[in-house]
Design an enzyme around this catalytic site. Sequence first.
Site, PDB file in Angstrom:
ATOM      1  N   LYS A 171       0.814  -1.220   0.000  1.00  0.00           N
ATOM      2  CA  LYS A 171       0.000   0.000   0.000  1.00  0.00           C
ATOM      3  C   LYS A 171       0.847   1.270   0.000  1.00  0.00           C
ATOM      4  O   LYS A 171       2.036   1.254   0.313  1.00  0.00           O
ATOM      5  CB  LYS A 171      -1.003  -0.043   1.152  1.00  0.00           C
ATOM      6  CG  LYS A 171      -2.121  -1.030   0.790  1.00  0.00           C
ATOM      7  CD  LYS A 171      -3.316  -0.977   1.662  1.00  0.00           C
ATOM      8  CE  LYS A 171      -4.373  -1.927   1.065  1.00  0.00           C
ATOM      9  NZ  LYS A 171      -5.407  -2.274   2.016  1.00  0.00           N
ATOM     10  N   ARG A 225      -3.716 -10.171   4.826  1.00  0.00           N
ATOM     11  CA  ARG A 225      -4.066 -10.203   3.395  1.00  0.00           C
ATOM     12  C   ARG A 225      -2.844  -9.739   2.604  1.00  0.00           C
ATOM     13  O   ARG A 225      -2.354  -8.632   2.836  1.00  0.00           O
ATOM     14  CB  ARG A 225      -5.267  -9.290   3.174  1.00  0.00           C
ATOM     15  CG  ARG A 225      -5.826  -9.274   1.769  1.00  0.00           C
ATOM     16  CD  ARG A 225      -7.046  -8.353   1.685  1.00  0.00           C
ATOM     17  NE  ARG A 225      -7.621  -8.350   0.351  1.00  0.00           N
ATOM     18  CZ  ARG A 225      -7.191  -7.599  -0.649  1.00  0.00           C
ATOM     19  NH1 ARG A 225      -6.174  -6.779  -0.466  1.00  0.00           N
ATOM     20  NH2 ARG A 225      -7.776  -7.656  -1.836  1.00  0.00           N
TER      21      ARG A 225
HETATM   22  N1  HH2 Z   1      -7.384  -3.821   0.529  1.00  0.00           N
HETATM   23  C1  HH2 Z   1      -7.674  -3.818  -0.802  1.00  0.00           C
HETATM   24  C2  HH2 Z   1      -8.786  -4.499  -1.280  1.00  0.00           C
HETATM   25  N2  HH2 Z   1      -9.593  -5.193  -0.447  1.00  0.00           N
HETATM   26  N3  HH2 Z   1     -10.116  -5.955   1.725  1.00  0.00           N
HETATM   27  C3  HH2 Z   1      -9.845  -5.983   3.039  1.00  0.00           C
HETATM   28  N4  HH2 Z   1     -10.633  -6.675   3.867  1.00  0.00           N
HETATM   29  N5  HH2 Z   1      -8.771  -5.307   3.576  1.00  0.00           N
HETATM   30  C4  HH2 Z   1      -7.934  -4.573   2.794  1.00  0.00           C
HETATM   31  O1  HH2 Z   1      -6.984  -3.960   3.336  1.00  0.00           O
HETATM   32  C5  HH2 Z   1      -8.186  -4.520   1.384  1.00  0.00           C
HETATM   33  C6  HH2 Z   1      -9.307  -5.232   0.883  1.00  0.00           C
HETATM   34  C7  HH2 Z   1      -6.778  -3.085  -1.746  1.00  0.00           C
HETATM   35  O2  HH2 Z   1      -5.755  -3.926  -2.238  1.00  0.00           O
HETATM   36  P1  HH2 Z   1      -5.813  -4.660  -3.663  1.00  0.00           P
HETATM   37  O3  HH2 Z   1      -6.925  -5.653  -3.699  1.00  0.00           O
HETATM   38  O4  HH2 Z   1      -4.486  -5.236  -3.989  1.00  0.00           O
HETATM   39  O5  HH2 Z   1      -6.033  -3.489  -4.689  1.00  0.00           O
HETATM   40  P2  HH2 Z   1      -7.295  -3.023  -5.544  1.00  0.00           P
HETATM   41  O6  HH2 Z   1      -8.371  -2.625  -4.601  1.00  0.00           O
HETATM   42  O7  HH2 Z   1      -6.749  -1.862  -6.347  1.00  0.00           O
HETATM   43  O8  HH2 Z   1      -7.736  -4.177  -6.401  1.00  0.00           O
END
Ligand code: HH2
Length: 301
Positions: A240, A274
Site C-alpha cells: 500500500k 491479506r
Molecule cells: N485492501 C484492498 C482491497 N480489499 N479488503 C480488506 N478486507 N482489507 C484490505 O486492506 C483490502 C481489501 C486493496 O488492495 P488490492 O486488492 O491489492 O487493490 P485493488 O483494490 O486496487 O484491487
Amino acid sequence: MSRAEPGSRPGPSLKLDLGGRELDLGRPLVMGILNLTPDSFSDGGLLPTPAAARERALALAAEGADLLDLGAVSTRPGAPQVSPDEEMRRLLPALTAVRAAVDLPLSVDTYRAEVAAAAADSGANCLNDVTALGASGEHPSDALARVAAARGLGLVLMHMRGTPETMQLDTRYADLVGEVRAHLALAVGRAVHAGVPRARILVDPGIGFGKSVEGNLLLLARLGELAALGQPILVGASRKSFIGRLLDLDVHDRLEGSLAAAVAAVLAGAHVIRAHDVRATVRAVRIAAAVRAAAAAGSGV
Ligand code: HH2
C-alpha cells in the site's frame, strides 16, 4: 508445563467458520490476493482469463496461503465505479475455475448482494466487504449480511470512510482508533442482527482506506484495541501507498515494507494477513507468531 509449538499461540484457540470450512486461528493465517481487475493498484490486468486465475490460485496455494481473496473491482483511491454485470463477468468464470482447482476457503471481495449471491452459487465461502455494510458509502444496506446469513458464509467487515472515489480527500479524524472501533462495532451488530453468527465475522481497520500515512501507522500500532470487538482481526497492508511514501518506493518495490507491516500487525494481534506476496509473507508471519507465542509463554526458557 506444556509448551506452545513455535509459530502458534498458547491457550485455547479461536476458530473461524467460513462457509462450512473451519479455520484454526491459533496461528496467524495468510489470505492470498487474486485480483481479477484490469486496474488494481499493484497487479491489475495480470489475470485476464479464468485459466490464468486458476494458475495463480494454485501457485498461491503452493506458497502456503490459508485462504484466497478474489476481487473483480479495484478499490484503489479514485477507482471508477464498475457495473454489477461487469463485476460478475470478471468474477464468476474465474471463481468457478479456482473453486475446481484448489481446496482452500475462497473469499470474494464485493459489497454487492447480487454479486455475493452469485459468488455463493459458484463456491465462495466468505464475503469481504470493504464498506462494512455501507454499500458504497451512501446507501447503508444489510443485504450483503443477509446473503452471508442465508448461505452460511463468512463475512469480513472493513472500515472505510467515504468511497474509493472520495476517501483520500480528507483523512483527518478526531480519534481515529476510537472511530474505527465504533464503526466496526456497529457493523458487527448489524451483521449479527441480520443473522450472521459471530463465529463467521472478521473485522478489518481498512489500512489505506481514507487514512493518512500517520493514521495507517497508528492503526497498526494500536490494533490491539480492536480486540475489544471480540472478533478476529484481518489486516491488509500489502504494497500500500503508505509503505511507498515512507520508503520512497514504487508499488513494485514494496515487498520488505509489506513484510515489516505484516510482522507489526501480527505482533499487535492480527489473526489474518491479506497479502500479494504469499510465500514471503507466510515466512515473516511465522517468525512474528513465534515471537508472540514466546512473549505469551512467559519468562522461563
Ligand atoms: N485492501 C484492498 C482491497 N480489499 N479488503 C480488506 N478486507 N482489507 C484490505 O486492506 C483490502 C481489501 C486493496 O488492495 P488490492 O486488492 O491489492 O487493490 P485493488 O483494490 O486496487 O484491487
